[in-house]
Design an enzyme around this catalytic site. Structure first.
Site, PDB file in Angstrom:
ATOM      1  N   ARG A  58     102.306  48.086  58.949  1.00  0.00           N
ATOM      2  CA  ARG A  58     101.138  47.434  58.335  1.00  0.00           C
ATOM      3  C   ARG A  58     100.086  47.257  59.350  1.00  0.00           C
ATOM      4  O   ARG A  58      98.897  47.420  59.130  1.00  0.00           O
ATOM      5  CB  ARG A  58     101.651  46.028  58.016  1.00  0.00           C
ATOM      6  N   LYS A  84      76.725  42.988  63.528  1.00  0.00           N
ATOM      7  CA  LYS A  84      77.462  42.248  62.422  1.00  0.00           C
ATOM      8  C   LYS A  84      78.624  42.861  62.372  1.00  0.00           C
ATOM      9  O   LYS A  84      79.095  43.435  61.522  1.00  0.00           O
ATOM     10  CB  LYS A  84      76.538  42.244  61.203  1.00  0.00           C
ATOM     11  N   LYS A 124      62.940  38.896  69.267  1.00  0.00           N
ATOM     12  CA  LYS A 124      62.788  38.518  67.788  1.00  0.00           C
ATOM     13  C   LYS A 124      61.909  37.392  67.961  1.00  0.00           C
ATOM     14  O   LYS A 124      61.292  37.013  68.930  1.00  0.00           O
ATOM     15  CB  LYS A 124      64.066  38.203  67.042  1.00  0.00           C
ATOM     16  N   GLU A 182      61.190  43.413  67.482  1.00  0.00           N
ATOM     17  CA  GLU A 182      61.231  43.266  66.224  1.00  0.00           C
ATOM     18  C   GLU A 182      59.956  42.753  65.486  1.00  0.00           C
ATOM     19  O   GLU A 182      59.180  41.868  66.075  1.00  0.00           O
ATOM     20  CB  GLU A 182      62.265  42.370  65.749  1.00  0.00           C
ATOM     21  N   ASP A 234      61.053  45.194  60.670  1.00  0.00           N
ATOM     22  CA  ASP A 234      61.846  44.409  59.630  1.00  0.00           C
ATOM     23  C   ASP A 234      61.423  44.258  58.107  1.00  0.00           C
ATOM     24  O   ASP A 234      60.241  43.692  57.831  1.00  0.00           O
ATOM     25  CB  ASP A 234      62.056  43.027  60.424  1.00  0.00           C
TER      26      ASP A 234
END
Lengths: 293, 293, 293, 293, 293, 293
Positions: D113, D148, D180, D210, D231
């Site tokens: 597993r 992320k 940012k 950004e 963006d």
């Protein structure tokens, strides 16, 4: 001999360093909770519930490990109040309240077993040590521990020995030299072994030599050593050994020591008696946590 | 009752996972060696010297921990040969050779105490467990352990119980529910406590309820539970409890169990007898390492 | 079926133990910061700057992981204020404020991604679980997870399943027995496999057997087991299986479960439906951190 | 566009460092086995049994993580043979054999597993990445990942992106600057922010800014930067942005990217398209382990 | 004084325990590789390429750390061949080949800096130590180190001192007592301080007392101590101190020691001269790795 | 050139992340205390005693590491007050008070050496860096560090370089590409090496190429790179190299740099001068802790 090992205050009784305690407690909690936590408590006790509970002795004994128990509760509830009513090293009667803990009910119930497992084991060692210390009261002998400790918990167990009025032998293989048979054979004789050790160990390292016979003792004493371990000698041999040493080095008796024999050994005049059972075979002290609210 | 706990081979006796053993051994070695190592051995034994030594029992007992001892030597000498002569769970006479180790003399001397500390403790637990198992031979009772284990070593101690012929209770707070007084009070009664536990614990989690009286037992039995812990009951009460349960759930006796009382408790017909002393108060089995070359 | 999985308060929803959260958060922060830290923030934001920011949902979903997000900020600024506006397990509309964080601007900007990565993933699992739970509303079926979790994050993902209204299957290989084909073959048949498991697993361990056919089911039911996993059966087979079991053990359907099929499976009367996708394929819930000052 | 992401051999595809893999595997195994191990396997499979099994795809996809799967088995059986039949980055049909493992039956069943959880997740990411890469084939756009990622597994997931033919954005906050909105506001404007970053970050650190609008882009371009993150711009805006940049810095499109929109975005001429979903929402690739003996 | 510190073979020179080395090397590699690895090497060197390289001194010096360098390569390529041409403690001319390494080209290039950082630092310490040892040749003085070591690397640095012909002072605060001014003041005088230390430290622990004046020395000598640290005394004072001690305890000079002063200090007859600069200010020995294929 | 490296406030000087500091400090304390603690302090200083002490420079220098020193005391006494009187990066005269610490006397005495070892080493690096920075004042050259750092302490040493007014080169092998001879040979030429690196490293990764000759430089400049390392060139060669580069990429001089040569190197017009000695051979700054009560 004082009424309790802690008589006189023993302000010098310092538990293992904070980081050592926190790591051991964290490991014990992880072992008991896994990734899930306390299934029973989380299902039945509201998150906001609070509780007060008392640590009590079930049988008489010398307490050790209060700081560790406190750390166990704090690991789950940083705001818990843990109030010790006695100090490590205090001899307590049965049913004595040793500490009061007050905080999150979930935290207290969940940490209870970890706290008791540490404190029960440590107090068991302190209590057994104290029995040996009491048995040799009035002699010149000091009761000392060995390296026969529980893997991973040596610092806690050696502290517990101190709480019981005993003293610590070397902590491990790294902080003192103890030359045994195999070392002597491999080095090519006792003289070579001692010379090698003296040449290569640092100047702050003491050297002890284990001997089985008076002949070996005599050979050892002709070299610059700090202590001799008299292994498995009878009281009569010990007495002869002490006489032969005549205060030049520390004398340690080892082997065949139990509560029935320790007094006779102490009366031979040895400086130290090392007892493996202090840490490898002490039964826990029976302690419990009683919820008062 | 088999002649030894290992009779029949017990091929299912699997020690803790390899990673668990290696971490515990590494920690124990670090504790003993610090950053310096074995001062005595390094000063007296040539780096290239080799040795062969035998692990021998000094007193009779059930052996446990051979894999852990082997790991201790391998941690210092990856090429060491460790040859077990018996298997974990075997009952040995005094002076039996349980394993032979062959490799770097420095590694063997330096790892000796760590290997013995693990194996002595584990074998002590296996030996005591076996005594309890033998004492209830012929009854339906199984001897089981508790969570009163050494912090950090639970996996090793529960394995040792299995080596002695005992069975394991839950591992920790995370893998089974055991509802005690405090949970019942906080949940608002036994029914609410069991309902909460049933609702929130997973379906693979068993639920046991601790009861002190037959009245409590009766209340517990009207709910869907898997086992009852009959706490501190006399043999007569236990017998009545077993009759009341009538095989619907497992019955576990707990409290006041020792080698003098365990047979009478077993004869009440309970399924399980849990014994904290197996892990919290077992004396070590006396094992030694004798150098043969 | 309640309007949200958290209806009724779910005071029992307890996140993983504090130490487990702190270790996972510390690891995630170390991964993102290395030894250097946040190059951008450290170069552009004054050390003394403070900020307030709101966690907001971008899409509707069930929130999970608030405690973990709080721990991420606290790891960088112990004095940060983290105020949850909803509770784990609450279903939120899009653009809902779920928490407010207030403290060092550097700490908040630097910990933002770690907090969102945990909470987005956990909320994604809770949201998907809730969809399954809602789909079977009114049936007797419970939605349960599997061991198909992200390595290292099982405790977090199983908690998220609970937040979504699901229940947990066994945590790992160590807390329950699940006998599959390979075990049966190796043990020499289903009877032998169950007997071995019953003999060697502790009494608090449940046993489930995986079956593919009704014939296998019949064989399994003649032994003392707790649950059967009905693998890849059609609804018709499942219905027959449920009838054959007749309530003697828990029935779990597995395989071929998705949001399109789960209702039909639930209506066969099975007790449990396990869904690997809950943890192995749940998309994140889109959450963002908006700075308000 | 090559037939598979691995076409050309990709000898440069190097998995995370050995130590990183071993630690992650050890943690995953500890999570699954606890201190006890695999209850089912240990009870039913003889310790000496051996087995051979094949990893097979259940659905088509790009494989990633073979080294990690091998490490999982080796952690339980150092002598296991793990023979990869394809390489990381290979696109496989359904039912393809990707590797054969041969060794202790207990070790293979117990590690199965963990191996599948790693490889399924990594292959899922590689497969999804490859779909994006294929969708932009023929354009100048490169598919890149984001931060992320799953906490604790970033190195594995970024490697999986490379296996799927994608490229890596910065690894974390420590190895590149990405300015940012909040940084610009706090620094007192875009010029100040870039100046601060340029002054304090090392000379080997790239700087990306950004921007949300063409006006912001124009402002950014008057400073010494390496890339701009465009963006949430529409394809038309992106095209205008690319024209404005005129090759002076790298252009990265971000926001609103999915398999339906990515081609149009790529055709605007941007250099890079970053896709959070690659790591935060990729479903696992369905892989299984079939025992052949 | 031997021609090199290693003259006579120094078979007793044992590096820190294997586990200590492996942990430190793993940490250093993690620091250098992060989760990604060696970007340059992985992009330019084929995975299957092999290489042979030689460690060479660029300037003359005493080598230390060969075992650690070997461990660095083995951490990336377990099958690497590392062949030492000299031994730790050997004094080498410039351009001497100290070791040959042969294995995966990627592994060798990637581990090169970690190996050199350890070996350069350790050899630098050994070389500086040897200079001090040579400077006092023919006197009775032994050169010893202090606790002024690099955090986390004490075991490595104290070993390097031994490689250079020096001896080790206490390892840390836990293995010997060194009573300084603040201890004396807090304890209420030198007598009380020594008495407390003697009463509470174990019998294998040596006690040293720091004194600034001959008056303090005289006070200290009336108690049972093992050594005196003569702090910042002039050669004349040291000579007087040595005369006052008259061989009863070890004498250690400390403070103001450099290569220009050490001979004069040694000639006062002190037993030990402790030199913080050995570990806190030794420049690295310039070593390089030259690829031969 | 500012009067001190910290002139202008350097609010951007951010020490390594909190978790990095706490782990390094914990390790250093564990190294010094073992499981036992400070034998001397525990025996002589009452547990309740409090103290105030001042960190003072013994020689002039640039201070670095105040946060780390504070963490050392807090690790033993969470309630200690640590008040910095200067900031990291401040140049101090001899005998300047840099911080005051106030709390448990035992904690302060026990943590003193760990705090000094960190701060002395870090300040030594900052001080040496500042000397190089001052030596090139008025030129366009920036002083940068290398990967020749102490294993395990790179984050601390690179921060110290920043405190001294230097800049950081790449942190490790994972965050930038530096192509050297061996890479070029293995890749089959400089063009292939750069192409491979450009193709496989992420777009946020800079590429530097090491060249020994102007011919190599010319070859390198025809490819898309970010910087060139001009290895072991004479000032005349460097000047020619700078002219050839003509601002297209960053120029870094390396090799043969010391305080006597650095000015001439800087005056060649190179952008960066890397100095291994900053971290591998900086002597500690002499700091002491003086008890004021």
């Amino acid at each position: 001999m004082a009424a309790t090992p802690n008589a006189g205050g023993q302000a010098w009784l310092e538990p293992p360093p904070r980081g050592v305690i926190e790591r051991a407690v964290a490991e014990a909690i992880a072992e008991d909770l896994g990734g899930v936590g306390d299934l029973t408590t989380n299902a039945t006790i509201p998150a906001a519930a609070r509780a007060t509970a008392e640590f009590r002795t079930r049988t008489p004994g010398v307490v050790a490990g209060l700081t560790v128990a406190a750390a166990a509760f704090r690991a789950l509830d940083p705001d818990v109040r843990f109030e010790a009513r006695v100090a490590d090293g205090d001899a307590c009667a049965a049913a004595a309240t040793v500490a009061i803990v007050d905080g999150s009910a979930r935290a207290i119930l969940t940490a209870e077993r970890v706290a008791l497992n540490f404190m029960g084991r440590m107090s068991g060692i302190a209590t057994l040590t104290y029995a040996y210390v009491a048995a040799v009261a009035g002699t010149r002998a000091t009761i000392v521990d060995t390296r026969k400790t529980t893997p991973g918990l040596r610092a806690f167990e050696k502290y517990a020995v101190r709480c019981g009025g005993g003293h610590n032998h070397r902590f491990g293989l790294h902080d003192a030299v103890l030359i045994k048979d195999n070392h002597i054979v491999a080095a090519g004789g006792i003289e070579a072994a001692i010379r090698c050790a003296r040449a290569h160990a640092g100047h702050m390292v003491k050297i002890e030599v284990e001997v089985d016979t008076l002949a070996q003792l005599e050979a050892a004493l002709s070299h610059p050593i700090d202590a001799v371990l008299l292994d498995n000698m009878s009281p009569a041999e010990l007495q002869a050994a002490v006489a032969m040493v005549a205060g030049r080095v520390l004398t340690e008796a080892s082997g065949g020591v139990n509560l029935g024999t320790v007094r006779a050994i102490a009366e031979t005049g040895v400086d130290l008696i090392s007892v493996g059972a202090l840490t490898h075979s002490a039964p826990v002290l029976d302690l419990g946590l009683d919820f008062t609210t």
